[in-house]
Design a protein around this motif. Sequence first.
Motif, PDB file in Angstrom:
ATOM      1  N   PRO A 190       1.003  -0.945   0.068  1.00 38.82           N
ATOM      2  CA  PRO A 190       0.091   0.248  -0.073  1.00 38.82           C
ATOM      3  C   PRO A 190       0.843   1.233  -0.113  1.00 38.82           C
ATOM      4  O   PRO A 190       1.923   1.391   0.721  1.00 38.82           O
ATOM      5  N   ASN A 191       0.254   2.300  -0.760  1.00 41.01           N
ATOM      6  CA  ASN A 191       1.303   3.266  -0.741  1.00 41.01           C
ATOM      7  C   ASN A 191       0.672   4.257   0.286  1.00 41.01           C
ATOM      8  O   ASN A 191      -0.020   3.881   1.160  1.00 41.01           O
ATOM      9  N   LEU A 192       1.378   5.517   0.628  1.00 46.06           N
ATOM     10  CA  LEU A 192       1.109   6.460   1.768  1.00 46.06           C
ATOM     11  C   LEU A 192      -0.137   6.853   1.773  1.00 46.06           C
ATOM     12  O   LEU A 192      -0.744   7.095   2.835  1.00 46.06           O
ATOM     13  N   ARG A 193      -0.745   7.129   0.601  1.00 48.01           N
ATOM     14  CA  ARG A 193      -2.289   7.361   0.545  1.00 48.01           C
ATOM     15  C   ARG A 193      -3.176   6.645   0.994  1.00 48.01           C
ATOM     16  O   ARG A 193      -4.131   6.806   1.765  1.00 48.01           O
ATOM     17  N   GLU A 194      -2.789   5.496   0.399  1.00 53.18           N
ATOM     18  CA  GLU A 194      -3.725   4.341   1.008  1.00 53.18           C
ATOM     19  C   GLU A 194      -3.790   3.879   2.403  1.00 53.18           C
ATOM     20  O   GLU A 194      -4.647   3.765   3.122  1.00 53.18           O
ATOM     21  N   LEU A 195      -2.480   3.908   3.015  1.00 58.09           N
ATOM     22  CA  LEU A 195      -2.247   3.714   4.390  1.00 58.09           C
ATOM     23  C   LEU A 195      -3.086   5.046   5.243  1.00 58.09           C
ATOM     24  O   LEU A 195      -3.395   4.787   6.227  1.00 58.09           O
ATOM     25  N   ALA A 196      -2.767   6.056   4.607  1.00 50.61           N
ATOM     26  CA  ALA A 196      -3.670   7.265   5.445  1.00 50.61           C
ATOM     27  C   ALA A 196      -5.063   6.995   5.396  1.00 50.61           C
ATOM     28  O   ALA A 196      -5.750   7.322   6.407  1.00 50.61           O
TER      29      ALA A 196
END
Length: 265
Positions: A190-196
Amino acid sequence: MSHLKLFLLALSFYTRLPGMAEVSQAVGNRCDHLPHPQALDFKQLPYAAVYLPLIGWLVGGVAALSFYLADLVWPQTTAVILALIAGILMTGALHEDGFADVCDGFGGGMNKQRILEIMKDSHTGVYGFLGLLLLLLLKISVLSAIPAAAVPLILMAGHSISRLSPLLLMQRYEYARGNDSKASGAVYKPNLRELAFAAAAALLPLALLPTLSVLAIIPVLLATLVLGHYFYRRIDGYTGDCLGASQQVAETVFYLSVSALWIFI
Protein backbone atom coordinates in the motif's frame (compact mmCIF):
# COMPACT_ATOMS: atom_id res chain seq x y z
CA MET A 1 -10.26 -1.16 -10.76
CA SER A 2 -12.76 1.25 -9.16
CA HIS A 3 -13.04 1.79 -5.42
CA LEU A 4 -16.53 0.27 -5.34
CA LYS A 5 -15.34 -2.85 -7.17
CA LEU A 6 -12.47 -3.26 -4.70
CA PHE A 7 -14.79 -2.77 -1.73
CA LEU A 8 -17.21 -5.39 -3.07
CA LEU A 9 -14.27 -7.70 -3.61
CA ALA A 10 -13.09 -7.16 -0.02
CA LEU A 11 -16.62 -7.67 1.29
CA SER A 12 -17.08 -10.91 -0.65
CA PHE A 13 -13.76 -12.37 0.56
CA TYR A 14 -13.36 -11.08 4.12
CA THR A 15 -16.96 -11.71 5.20
CA ARG A 16 -19.45 -14.54 4.86
CA LEU A 17 -22.54 -12.36 4.52
CA PRO A 18 -25.44 -14.29 2.99
CA GLY A 19 -26.78 -12.68 -0.13
CA MET A 20 -23.58 -10.82 -1.00
CA ALA A 21 -23.62 -12.29 -4.50
CA GLU A 22 -27.15 -10.98 -5.06
CA VAL A 23 -26.18 -7.51 -3.80
CA SER A 24 -23.17 -7.41 -6.12
CA GLN A 25 -25.37 -8.62 -8.99
CA ALA A 26 -27.90 -5.84 -8.35
CA VAL A 27 -25.18 -3.20 -8.21
CA GLY A 28 -23.69 -4.56 -11.41
CA ASN A 29 -27.06 -4.41 -13.14
CA ARG A 30 -27.37 -0.71 -12.31
CA CYS A 31 -23.81 0.20 -13.31
CA ASP A 32 -22.53 -1.20 -16.59
CA HIS A 33 -18.92 -0.54 -15.59
CA LEU A 34 -19.18 -2.73 -12.48
CA PRO A 35 -18.54 -6.49 -12.62
CA HIS A 36 -21.05 -9.16 -11.80
CA PRO A 37 -19.98 -11.24 -8.79
CA GLN A 38 -18.84 -14.10 -10.98
CA ALA A 39 -16.57 -11.64 -12.79
CA LEU A 40 -14.89 -10.29 -9.66
CA ASP A 41 -11.16 -10.67 -10.19
CA PHE A 42 -9.72 -12.21 -7.03
CA LYS A 43 -6.21 -11.60 -8.34
CA GLN A 44 -6.93 -8.00 -7.36
CA LEU A 45 -7.73 -9.05 -3.77
CA PRO A 46 -4.51 -7.64 -2.23
CA TYR A 47 -5.45 -4.20 -3.58
CA ALA A 48 -8.80 -4.51 -1.80
CA ALA A 49 -7.02 -4.96 1.54
CA VAL A 50 -7.04 -1.18 2.00
CA TYR A 51 -10.74 -1.57 2.89
CA LEU A 52 -10.05 -3.97 5.76
CA PRO A 53 -10.77 -1.31 8.44
CA LEU A 54 -14.18 -0.70 6.83
CA ILE A 55 -14.82 -4.43 6.95
CA GLY A 56 -13.89 -4.11 10.63
CA TRP A 57 -16.69 -1.58 11.07
CA LEU A 58 -19.17 -4.11 9.74
CA VAL A 59 -17.86 -7.12 11.67
CA GLY A 60 -17.44 -5.06 14.84
CA GLY A 61 -20.94 -3.61 14.44
CA VAL A 62 -22.49 -7.07 14.23
CA ALA A 63 -20.44 -8.24 17.24
CA ALA A 64 -21.43 -5.09 19.17
CA LEU A 65 -25.13 -5.55 18.41
CA SER A 66 -24.94 -9.21 19.37
CA PHE A 67 -23.36 -8.30 22.69
CA TYR A 68 -25.91 -5.55 23.40
CA LEU A 69 -28.90 -7.82 22.77
CA ALA A 70 -27.43 -10.81 24.61
CA ASP A 71 -26.46 -8.68 27.60
CA LEU A 72 -30.14 -7.81 28.08
CA VAL A 73 -30.88 -11.46 28.82
CA TRP A 74 -27.75 -13.29 29.94
CA PRO A 75 -24.64 -12.64 32.09
CA GLN A 76 -21.91 -10.47 30.57
CA THR A 77 -19.55 -13.39 29.98
CA THR A 78 -22.22 -15.19 27.98
CA ALA A 79 -22.87 -12.03 25.98
CA VAL A 80 -19.14 -11.69 25.22
CA ILE A 81 -18.95 -15.28 23.98
CA LEU A 82 -21.98 -14.76 21.73
CA ALA A 83 -20.44 -11.54 20.37
CA LEU A 84 -17.21 -13.41 19.54
CA ILE A 85 -19.23 -16.16 17.85
CA ALA A 86 -21.06 -13.54 15.77
CA GLY A 87 -17.74 -12.04 14.65
CA ILE A 88 -16.37 -15.45 13.75
CA LEU A 89 -19.48 -16.32 11.76
CA MET A 90 -19.19 -13.00 9.91
CA THR A 91 -15.63 -13.74 8.75
CA GLY A 92 -15.70 -17.53 8.53
CA ALA A 93 -12.89 -17.60 11.13
CA LEU A 94 -10.53 -16.36 8.41
CA HIS A 95 -8.16 -14.51 10.75
CA GLU A 96 -8.42 -17.07 13.54
CA ASP A 97 -7.40 -19.76 11.06
CA GLY A 98 -4.33 -17.70 10.13
CA PHE A 99 -3.41 -17.29 13.79
CA ALA A 100 -3.69 -21.04 14.40
CA ASP A 101 -1.55 -21.81 11.33
CA VAL A 102 1.11 -19.34 12.51
CA CYS A 103 1.17 -20.99 15.94
CA ASP A 104 1.65 -24.38 14.30
CA GLY A 105 4.22 -23.18 11.79
CA PHE A 106 6.41 -21.11 14.05
CA GLY A 107 5.94 -23.46 16.98
CA GLY A 108 6.86 -26.63 15.11
CA GLY A 109 9.14 -25.40 12.32
CA MET A 110 12.86 -24.93 12.86
CA ASN A 111 13.67 -23.21 9.55
CA LYS A 112 11.91 -21.12 6.93
CA GLN A 113 11.10 -23.99 4.58
CA ARG A 114 9.62 -26.14 7.32
CA ILE A 115 7.61 -23.24 8.79
CA LEU A 116 6.07 -22.48 5.41
CA GLU A 117 5.29 -26.15 4.81
CA ILE A 118 3.50 -26.49 8.15
CA MET A 119 1.49 -23.30 7.62
CA LYS A 120 0.36 -24.59 4.24
CA ASP A 121 -0.98 -27.78 5.83
CA SER A 122 -4.76 -27.58 6.31
CA HIS A 123 -4.64 -29.57 9.56
CA THR A 124 -4.47 -27.82 12.93
CA GLY A 125 -1.88 -29.11 15.37
CA VAL A 126 -1.41 -28.81 19.12
CA TYR A 127 0.29 -25.41 18.90
CA GLY A 128 -2.53 -24.02 16.80
CA PHE A 129 -5.28 -25.48 18.98
CA LEU A 130 -3.76 -24.28 22.24
CA GLY A 131 -2.84 -20.87 20.80
CA LEU A 132 -6.35 -20.22 19.53
CA LEU A 133 -7.95 -21.54 22.71
CA LEU A 134 -5.83 -19.29 24.92
CA LEU A 135 -6.42 -16.29 22.64
CA LEU A 136 -10.20 -16.72 22.85
CA LEU A 137 -10.08 -17.21 26.62
CA LEU A 138 -8.03 -14.03 26.94
CA LYS A 139 -10.57 -12.06 24.89
CA ILE A 140 -13.45 -13.43 26.96
CA SER A 141 -11.69 -12.67 30.24
CA VAL A 142 -10.77 -9.09 29.33
CA LEU A 143 -14.08 -8.10 27.72
CA SER A 144 -16.03 -9.61 30.61
CA ALA A 145 -14.17 -7.37 33.07
CA ILE A 146 -14.91 -4.11 31.21
CA PRO A 147 -18.14 -2.23 32.09
CA ALA A 148 -20.89 -3.71 29.91
CA ALA A 149 -22.02 -0.33 28.57
CA ALA A 150 -18.60 0.22 26.98
CA VAL A 151 -18.11 -3.23 25.42
CA PRO A 152 -20.07 -2.62 22.16
CA LEU A 153 -18.00 0.48 21.34
CA ILE A 154 -14.77 -1.32 22.27
CA LEU A 155 -15.69 -4.20 19.97
CA MET A 156 -16.33 -1.76 17.13
CA ALA A 157 -12.99 -0.03 17.66
CA GLY A 158 -11.06 -3.27 18.19
CA HIS A 159 -12.24 -4.89 14.98
CA SER A 160 -11.48 -1.76 12.98
CA ILE A 161 -8.08 -0.80 14.44
CA SER A 162 -6.74 -4.37 14.38
CA ARG A 163 -7.31 -4.58 10.62
CA LEU A 164 -4.74 -1.86 10.06
CA SER A 165 -1.96 -4.20 11.24
CA PRO A 166 -1.97 -6.45 8.13
CA LEU A 167 -1.62 -3.37 5.93
CA LEU A 168 1.37 -2.14 7.93
CA LEU A 169 3.08 -5.52 7.48
CA MET A 170 2.31 -5.54 3.76
CA GLN A 171 3.81 -2.09 3.39
CA ARG A 172 6.99 -2.83 5.36
CA TYR A 173 7.89 -6.41 4.40
CA GLU A 174 7.99 -8.75 1.40
CA TYR A 175 5.87 -11.78 0.71
CA ALA A 176 7.78 -14.75 2.12
CA ARG A 177 6.89 -17.50 -0.35
CA GLY A 178 9.04 -16.00 -3.09
CA ASN A 179 8.42 -17.77 -6.40
CA ASP A 180 5.36 -19.64 -5.15
CA SER A 181 2.80 -19.74 -7.97
CA LYS A 182 0.29 -17.91 -5.83
CA ALA A 183 2.74 -15.26 -4.66
CA SER A 184 2.13 -12.84 -7.49
CA GLY A 185 -1.37 -12.20 -6.20
CA ALA A 186 -0.18 -11.44 -2.70
CA VAL A 187 2.73 -9.10 -3.44
CA TYR A 188 1.37 -5.64 -2.87
CA LYS A 189 2.60 -2.63 -0.92
CA PRO A 190 0.00 0.00 0.00
CA ASN A 191 1.25 3.49 -0.76
CA LEU A 192 1.19 6.31 1.79
CA ARG A 193 -2.10 7.67 0.51
CA GLU A 194 -3.78 4.28 0.86
CA LEU A 195 -2.29 3.79 4.32
CA ALA A 196 -3.55 7.22 5.37
CA PHE A 197 -7.07 6.34 4.20
CA ALA A 198 -6.96 2.97 5.98
CA ALA A 199 -5.57 4.54 9.17
CA ALA A 200 -8.29 7.20 9.22
CA ALA A 201 -10.97 4.54 8.76
CA ALA A 202 -9.38 2.33 11.41
CA LEU A 203 -9.09 5.07 14.04
CA LEU A 204 -12.48 6.73 13.50
CA PRO A 205 -14.40 4.44 15.92
CA LEU A 206 -12.07 5.62 18.71
CA ALA A 207 -13.97 8.91 18.63
CA LEU A 208 -16.85 7.06 20.32
CA LEU A 209 -14.66 6.08 23.29
CA PRO A 210 -13.22 8.23 26.11
CA THR A 211 -10.28 10.34 24.95
CA LEU A 212 -7.75 8.38 27.01
CA SER A 213 -8.55 5.28 24.95
CA VAL A 214 -6.47 6.75 22.11
CA LEU A 215 -3.37 5.66 24.04
CA ALA A 216 -4.32 2.03 23.28
CA ILE A 217 -3.04 2.64 19.75
CA ILE A 218 0.56 2.65 21.03
CA PRO A 219 0.65 -0.97 22.30
CA VAL A 220 -1.15 -2.11 19.14
CA LEU A 221 1.49 -0.50 16.91
CA LEU A 222 4.33 -1.85 19.07
CA ALA A 223 2.86 -5.37 18.95
CA THR A 224 2.58 -5.12 15.15
CA LEU A 225 6.20 -3.96 14.83
CA VAL A 226 7.46 -6.76 17.10
CA LEU A 227 5.41 -9.37 15.26
CA GLY A 228 6.58 -8.10 11.87
CA HIS A 229 10.21 -8.21 12.96
CA TYR A 230 9.72 -11.75 14.28
CA PHE A 231 8.20 -12.89 10.99
CA TYR A 232 11.01 -11.24 9.05
CA ARG A 233 13.68 -12.88 11.22
CA ARG A 234 12.17 -16.35 10.85
CA ILE A 235 10.83 -16.42 7.27
CA ASP A 236 12.11 -13.18 5.65
CA GLY A 237 8.68 -11.60 5.39
CA TYR A 238 5.00 -12.48 5.74
CA THR A 239 2.35 -14.85 4.40
CA GLY A 240 -1.43 -14.61 4.34
CA ASP A 241 -1.53 -16.54 7.62
CA CYS A 242 0.86 -14.00 9.16
CA LEU A 243 -1.49 -11.19 8.17
CA GLY A 244 -4.44 -12.97 9.79
CA ALA A 245 -2.41 -13.61 12.93
CA SER A 246 -1.39 -9.94 13.12
CA GLN A 247 -5.06 -8.92 13.10
CA GLN A 248 -5.87 -11.30 15.94
CA VAL A 249 -2.90 -10.21 18.03
CA ALA A 250 -3.65 -6.51 17.43
CA GLU A 251 -7.31 -6.97 18.38
CA THR A 252 -6.41 -8.74 21.63
CA VAL A 253 -3.71 -6.21 22.52
CA PHE A 254 -6.23 -3.41 21.96
CA TYR A 255 -8.71 -5.02 24.36
CA LEU A 256 -5.97 -5.52 26.95
CA SER A 257 -4.78 -1.92 26.58
CA VAL A 258 -8.24 -0.38 26.85
CA SER A 259 -8.98 -2.57 29.85
CA ALA A 260 -5.82 -1.34 31.58
CA LEU A 261 -6.58 2.29 30.70
CA TRP A 262 -10.17 1.98 31.95
CA ILE A 263 -8.86 2.20 35.52
CA PHE A 264 -8.10 5.89 34.84
CA ILE A 265 -11.29 6.65 32.90
